[in-house]
Design a protein around this motif. Structure first.
Motif, PDB file in Angstrom:
ATOM      1  N   GLU A   1       0.814  -1.223   0.000  1.00 46.45           N
ATOM      2  CA  GLU A   1       0.000   0.000   0.000  1.00 46.45           C
ATOM      3  C   GLU A   1       0.849   1.276   0.000  1.00 46.45           C
ATOM      4  O   GLU A   1       0.329   2.369   0.191  1.00 46.45           O
ATOM      5  N   GLU A   2       2.141   1.107  -0.213  1.00 47.32           N
ATOM      6  CA  GLU A   2       3.044   2.269  -0.141  1.00 47.32           C
ATOM      7  C   GLU A   2       2.730   3.321  -1.199  1.00 47.32           C
ATOM      8  O   GLU A   2       3.037   4.490  -1.025  1.00 47.32           O
ATOM      9  N   HIS A   3       2.125   2.909  -2.299  1.00 47.99           N
ATOM     10  CA  HIS A   3       1.756   3.876  -3.336  1.00 47.99           C
ATOM     11  C   HIS A   3       0.437   4.594  -3.018  1.00 47.99           C
ATOM     12  O   HIS A   3       0.062   5.537  -3.703  1.00 47.99           O
ATOM     13  N   LEU A   4      -0.261   4.133  -1.967  1.00 44.79           N
ATOM     14  CA  LEU A   4      -1.554   4.727  -1.638  1.00 44.79           C
ATOM     15  C   LEU A   4      -1.478   5.740  -0.498  1.00 44.79           C
ATOM     16  O   LEU A   4      -2.192   6.744  -0.501  1.00 44.79           O
ATOM     17  N   TYR A   5      -0.597   5.439   0.484  1.00 44.46           N
ATOM     18  CA  TYR A   5      -0.530   6.283   1.678  1.00 44.46           C
ATOM     19  C   TYR A   5       0.900   6.730   1.905  1.00 44.46           C
ATOM     20  O   TYR A   5       1.822   5.922   1.843  1.00 44.46           O
ATOM     21  N   ARG A   6       1.061   8.014   2.232  1.00 45.76           N
ATOM     22  CA  ARG A   6       2.404   8.573   2.334  1.00 45.76           C
ATOM     23  C   ARG A   6       3.160   8.061   3.561  1.00 45.76           C
ATOM     24  O   ARG A   6       4.360   7.864   3.536  1.00 45.76           O
ATOM     25  N   GLU A   7       2.430   7.853   4.662  1.00 48.34           N
ATOM     26  CA  GLU A   7       3.106   7.462   5.905  1.00 48.34           C
ATOM     27  C   GLU A   7       2.669   6.060   6.324  1.00 48.34           C
ATOM     28  O   GLU A   7       1.728   5.503   5.782  1.00 48.34           O
ATOM     29  N   GLU A   8       3.383   5.535   7.344  1.00 46.88           N
ATOM     30  CA  GLU A   8       3.091   4.156   7.768  1.00 46.88           C
ATOM     31  C   GLU A   8       1.691   4.011   8.347  1.00 46.88           C
ATOM     32  O   GLU A   8       1.099   2.945   8.298  1.00 46.88           O
ATOM     33  N   LYS A   9       1.193   5.104   8.934  1.00 51.39           N
ATOM     34  CA  LYS A   9      -0.159   5.070   9.479  1.00 51.39           C
ATOM     35  C   LYS A   9      -1.056   5.914   8.578  1.00 51.39           C
ATOM     36  O   LYS A   9      -0.629   6.950   8.063  1.00 51.39           O
ATOM     37  N   TYR A  10      -2.285   5.478   8.393  1.00 52.42           N
ATOM     38  CA  TYR A  10      -3.218   6.257   7.577  1.00 52.42           C
ATOM     39  C   TYR A  10      -4.631   6.141   8.151  1.00 52.42           C
ATOM     40  O   TYR A  10      -4.890   5.286   9.018  1.00 52.42           O
ATOM     41  N   ALA A  11      -5.516   6.980   7.657  1.00 49.43           N
ATOM     42  CA  ALA A  11      -6.896   6.938   8.135  1.00 49.43           C
ATOM     43  C   ALA A  11      -7.688   5.938   7.294  1.00 49.43           C
ATOM     44  O   ALA A  11      -7.953   6.182   6.121  1.00 49.43           O
ATOM     45  N   ALA A  12      -8.025   4.810   7.915  1.00 45.33           N
ATOM     46  CA  ALA A  12      -8.859   3.828   7.209  1.00 45.33           C
ATOM     47  C   ALA A  12     -10.282   4.365   7.112  1.00 45.33           C
ATOM     48  O   ALA A  12     -10.973   4.174   6.109  1.00 45.33           O
ATOM     49  N   VAL A  13     -10.699   5.033   8.178  1.00 44.29           N
ATOM     50  CA  VAL A  13     -12.005   5.717   8.179  1.00 44.29           C
ATOM     51  C   VAL A  13     -11.752   7.149   8.612  1.00 44.29           C
ATOM     52  O   VAL A  13     -10.968   7.391   9.530  1.00 44.29           O
ATOM     53  N   TYR A  14     -12.353   8.091   7.936  1.00 45.70           N
ATOM     54  CA  TYR A  14     -12.248   9.506   8.327  1.00 45.70           C
ATOM     55  C   TYR A  14     -13.603  10.129   8.034  1.00 45.70           C
ATOM     56  O   TYR A  14     -14.075  10.091   6.897  1.00 45.70           O
ATOM     57  N   GLU A  15     -14.235  10.657   9.083  1.00 47.64           N
ATOM     58  CA  GLU A  15     -15.578  11.203   8.881  1.00 47.64           C
ATOM     59  C   GLU A  15     -15.722  12.580   9.523  1.00 47.64           C
ATOM     60  O   GLU A  15     -15.183  12.831  10.606  1.00 47.64           O
ATOM     61  N   ILE A  16     -16.434  13.452   8.829  1.00 49.39           N
ATOM     62  CA  ILE A  16     -16.767  14.763   9.386  1.00 49.39           C
ATOM     63  C   ILE A  16     -18.279  14.917   9.359  1.00 49.39           C
ATOM     64  O   ILE A  16     -18.917  14.693   8.319  1.00 49.39           O
TER      65      ILE A  16
END
Ligand code: SF4
Ligand code: SF4
Length: 127
Positions: free
Chosen positions: A56-71
């Motif tokens: 998934e390195e081409h999808l997310y810039r850092e080792e941790k990412y938001a799998a769910v993000y809601e506003i």
């Protein structure tokens, strides 16, 4: 003004819908640090973090990412504090205004509405 045929120009300070940004390689910038949610006076932001895998390195810039993000747009007061708090330049209120809808649940915007569209990196290199 004859809206919607004519649209009043927005102020330079206009804060519209949030967008979650990508880096120059098209990867999501957000690292799910939670600072935006912490700084939000309306408690409008929630997220679930996940660990990036090798594939998934081409999808997310850092080792941790938001799998769910809601506003929750019904809670948001468009103060811009989430934008100011973000250390990754990942969130900006530079989208259009939030449009009307019928159901409360439809005002909870997820990544499908917030993450800016993917772009073609090869095309970008040619431009
Ligand atoms: S603009 Fe303000 S109220 Fe809206 S999500 Fe960001 S911090 Fe919260
Ligand atoms: S948008 Fe910015 S502040 Fe919010 S979780 Fe992502 S990286 Fe952290």
């Amino acid at each position: 003004m004859k809206y919607p045929e004519e649209v009043r120009p927005y102020s330079k300070n206009f804060r519209g819908q949030h967008s979650l940004k990508r880096d120059e390689q098209g990867r999501e910038r957000c690292t799910a640090c939670g600072l935006c949610a912490l700084s939000c006076p309306a408690e409008a932001i929630t997220m679930t973090s996940a660990e990036r895998t090798k594939s998934e390195e081409h999808l997310y810039r850092e080792e941790k990412y938001a799998a769910v993000y809601e506003i929750n747009m019904l809670r948001c007061i468009f103060c811009g504090l989430c934008e100011e708090a973000c250390p990754k330049e990942a969130i900006y209120l530079d989208g259009p205004h939030v449009t009307a809808d019928y159901l409360r649940k439809d005002f909870i915007y997820g990544k499908d509405k917030l993450v800016e569209p993917k772009f073609d990196i090869t095309k970008l290199a040619k431009d």
